[in-house]
Every structure is written in C-alpha cells, then in structure tokens.
Design an enzyme around this catalytic site. Structure first.
Site, PDB file in Angstrom:
ATOM      1  N   GLU A   1       0.841  -1.207   0.000  1.00 51.56           N
ATOM      2  CA  GLU A   1       0.000   0.000   0.000  1.00 51.56           C
ATOM      3  C   GLU A   1       0.872   1.251   0.000  1.00 51.56           C
ATOM      4  OE1 GLU A   1      -0.870   1.762   3.736  1.00 51.56           O
ATOM      5  OE2 GLU A   1      -1.266  -0.213   4.604  1.00 51.56           O
TER       6      GLU A   1
ATOM      7  N   LYS B   1      -6.096  10.089   0.920  1.00 50.45           N
ATOM      8  CA  LYS B   1      -6.143   8.712   1.431  1.00 50.45           C
ATOM      9  C   LYS B   1      -7.318   8.042   0.726  1.00 50.45           C
ATOM     10  CE  LYS B   1      -6.817   6.196   5.730  1.00 50.45           C
ATOM     11  NZ  LYS B   1      -7.332   6.297   7.089  1.00 50.45           N
TER      12      LYS B   1
ATOM     13  N   VAL C   1      -5.811  -0.292   2.539  1.00 54.92           N
ATOM     14  CA  VAL C   1      -5.906  -1.750   2.374  1.00 54.92           C
ATOM     15  C   VAL C   1      -6.927  -2.088   1.288  1.00 54.92           C
ATOM     16  CG1 VAL C   1      -6.655  -3.897   3.508  1.00 54.92           C
ATOM     17  CG2 VAL C   1      -5.103  -2.322   4.698  1.00 54.92           C
TER      18      VAL C   1
ATOM     19  N   ASP D   1     -19.325   3.276  12.192  1.00 49.05           N
ATOM     20  CA  ASP D   1     -17.999   3.508  11.611  1.00 49.05           C
ATOM     21  C   ASP D   1     -17.277   2.164  11.446  1.00 49.05           C
ATOM     22  OD1 ASP D   1     -15.569   4.394  10.758  1.00 49.05           O
ATOM     23  OD2 ASP D   1     -15.251   5.844  12.372  1.00 49.05           O
TER      24      ASP D   1
ATOM     25  N   SER E   1     -14.666   0.101   8.755  1.00 50.79           N
ATOM     26  CA  SER E   1     -13.743   0.314   7.638  1.00 50.79           C
ATOM     27  C   SER E   1     -14.177  -0.458   6.386  1.00 50.79           C
ATOM     28  CB  SER E   1     -12.341  -0.144   8.044  1.00 50.79           C
ATOM     29  OG  SER E   1     -11.499  -0.179   6.921  1.00 50.79           O
ATOM     30  N   ALA E   2     -13.985   0.201   5.242  1.00 48.94           N
ATOM     31  CA  ALA E   2     -14.256  -0.454   3.947  1.00 48.94           C
ATOM     32  C   ALA E   2     -13.299  -1.624   3.710  1.00 48.94           C
ATOM     33  CB  ALA E   2     -14.121   0.562   2.820  1.00 48.94           C
ATOM     34  N   ASP E   3     -12.193  -1.686   4.478  1.00 52.53           N
ATOM     35  CA  ASP E   3     -11.252  -2.807   4.345  1.00 52.53           C
ATOM     36  C   ASP E   3     -11.964  -4.144   4.556  1.00 52.53           C
ATOM     37  OD1 ASP E   3      -9.385  -0.779   4.190  1.00 52.53           O
ATOM     38  OD2 ASP E   3      -8.367  -1.264   6.073  1.00 52.53           O
TER      39      ASP E   3
ATOM     40  N   LYS F   1      -5.626  -2.954  13.937  1.00 52.45           N
ATOM     41  CA  LYS F   1      -5.061  -1.930  14.820  1.00 52.45           C
ATOM     42  C   LYS F   1      -5.826  -1.936  16.144  1.00 52.45           C
ATOM     43  CE  LYS F   1      -3.484   0.905  11.002  1.00 52.45           C
ATOM     44  NZ  LYS F   1      -4.234   0.655   9.786  1.00 52.45           N
TER      45      LYS F   1
END
Length: 308
Positions: free
Chosen positions: A28, A90, A110, A142, A144-146, A163
């Site tokens: 990335e 980002k 990611v 909330d 993440s799209a990951d 994380k």
C-alpha cells in the site's frame, strides 16, 4: 483488459513476473503519505521493497498518480508521494473513480490496494494492520471499507492483526459474517498490531508459509469469493507492553472524541497521537511489524508459485 488499460499501469517488472508465474507482493502507499514523516516514510517504503526482493519476490507498491492506477511504482514516485504527504488523498474504494477522472493523486489503503492488486492479477499483499469496526460503531456505524473488500476481493492480506484502536471483537464478528478466514501465523491468538496479545482467538493457526499458501490456493481453486486474512504477530523484541499501549490508545481516543474527529481522519489522528504519547516507540514498532509482514508475504508468494 483493454478497458482497464485506459486507467491501469502495471510496472514492466511486475508484468513480466506475473506473465512468467513468478511471485509478486502488493504494497500500500498510505503508509508513505499518511503513516510517518518525510524522509522516514520513503526510507521505510524502500526498505520494505528490499525485504520482499531478499525473500524471492517482486514488490508492487500501489498508488494513484495523476489519475493513473499504478501497480508497481518507481523510487521517484515513492519519493513524490512521501514529499506530498498529507496532501495526497487517502483513497478507499469510493474515491478511486473520482481521483481517476480528476487526474489526481491517491495513496492506497488496504481496500484500494486489494482492488488494484486484483486488477493486475497479484494475489498477495503485505500491510501493517487492517482497518475494522471502530469502538462505538454500534451507534456511529464507523466500519472500515477494508472489511467489506476482504469479503469480496480475492487477495490474501498479511498483517499484524487489526489496529488495537479498533473494537477487535466486533471486527472478528464482521469478518466471520463476510466469510473471511482469519489465520494466525504461529499463533492461536489474534495479534493487535503493536502487541502480540488481544485476548481473542483466530479461526485457525498455521505454522509455515506453505500451509498458508495451500489454504489460499484451495480457496481460489474452489472459486470461493473473497480474501484471506493472515495475522502475523510483531516480533517479540519490538512488541509493546499491552497495558502501556492500551492506556495510550484510551487517552488518544478520549482526546479525539473531545475534538470531534470522525470518519477517515480517525486512524491517522490516533496513530499520530499514540506516537506522541509513547515517545515514538509506537512508530518504531509499526515499522518493524511492516518489515515482518513483508518477509512472510514474500515467502507465501513463493510457495503459491510452487503450487502452480
């Protein structure tokens, strides 16, 4: 593929390796633009590429540069992203078509790296940690799209776990819903980025790069859609004390909430704040875990090629 050529540039070295069935590992670029200051960001990115080469694979750092989707970028392009830093967008899945249409620059998260790797035919990707379900997501939504990308894009992601600023329990639940196998490399416990511990179990423990390669090969051969998550604990000597890092995270989250920071700004803010609280120790750990993941990803990529 012809339609794709309008937008996608695969570096000649990467293209040749893929054509010859040689191992390639995607990387990335958010870590370059948003992960750390210049010139440390560029030095780290080049060191990661070197580790992949030293372990028998070809690195393919991904990014969007002047609207072109890049799989494999030059030293000059890495330096360009490193110098521009936070001025580079980002980029997650939703941002890609806009940046392409505008001819803008984007650093791949990611999710975006998985998409670009998949477009080029790269099957393995090494990163630091994945995004996930944020704390309090049951009210903020909330997530993440990951995680969504892992559910639908056929790329193995090698990371040091999620994380520890996230809600790890909910992140694992979400991955289970999406049918994403979470594998622990030489561990039964989910590593939590800076630390080797989290209190949560992975789905399966795998002890060699060959076992990981065999599992992913089987998944691809069976036509089961989606990625596979390999969680590789940070080396013992670079791991941070569990309580120290958790206290730093809680302090950073409290500050973030007071400032009203939300959405895609949360992770860069928290990582920077934690680095300040820990006196830079967290950044050192972050760099070492990325190196460790690059090495494992290259070894798995080599084993995958042996399976052909």
């Amino acid at each position: 593929m012809n339609e794709l050529n309008k937008y996608l540039d695969v570096a000649p070295e990467v293209q040749q390796a893929l054509a010859e069935g040689k191992p390639v590992v995607a990387l990335e670029s958010t870590i370059i633009s948003h992960g750390m200051p210049y010139p440390q960001n560029v030095e780290t990115a080049l060191a990661v590429e070197k580790i992949i080469r030293d372990n028998g694979a070809i690195p393919a750092t991904t990014a969007i540069i002047k609207g072109r989707l890049k799989v494999g970028i030059s030293k000059e392009e890495i330096d360009y992203l490193g110098k521009k830093g936070l001025a580079v967008t980002k980029t997650s899945r939703r941002d890609i078509p806009i940046l392409v249409a505008k001819g803008a620059d984007g650093a791949s998260t990611v999710a975006t790296t998985m998409i670009l790797a998949s477009l080029a035919g790269v099957k393995i990707f090494a990163t630091g940690g994945i995004g996930g379900v944020h704390r309090g997501a049951e009210t903020t939504m909330d997530i993440s799209a990951d995680l969504e990308e892992l559910g639908m894009t056929n790329v193995m992601v090698v990371c040091a776990g999620a994380k520890s600023i996230l809600d790890l329990g909910l992140t694992l639940e979400y991955l289970e819903t999406k049918g994403v196998p979470v594998l622990g490399y030489q561990t039964e416990e989910l590593p939590a980025f800076y630390t080797r511990k989290s209190g949560f179990k992975v789905d399966y423990r795998m002890d060699t790069p060959k076992e990981l390669a065999d599992a992913f090969t089987a998944k691809l051969d069976l036509g089961l859609r989606g990625g596979m998550l390999v969680t590789n604990p940070i080396p013992e000597e670079y791991a941070m004390d569990y309580d120290t890092i958790n206290n730093a995270i809680n302090e950073a989250i409290k500050k973030m909430n007071e400032l009203g920071i939300k959405g895609k700004e949360t992770t860069p803010y928290l990582l920077n704040e934690i680095q300040l609280i820990t006196g830079g120790d967290s950044l050192k750990s972050n760099i070492q875990l990325v190196y460790n993941n690059a090495k494992l990803a290259a070894q798995v990529a080599c084993e995958m090629c042996n399976n052909k």
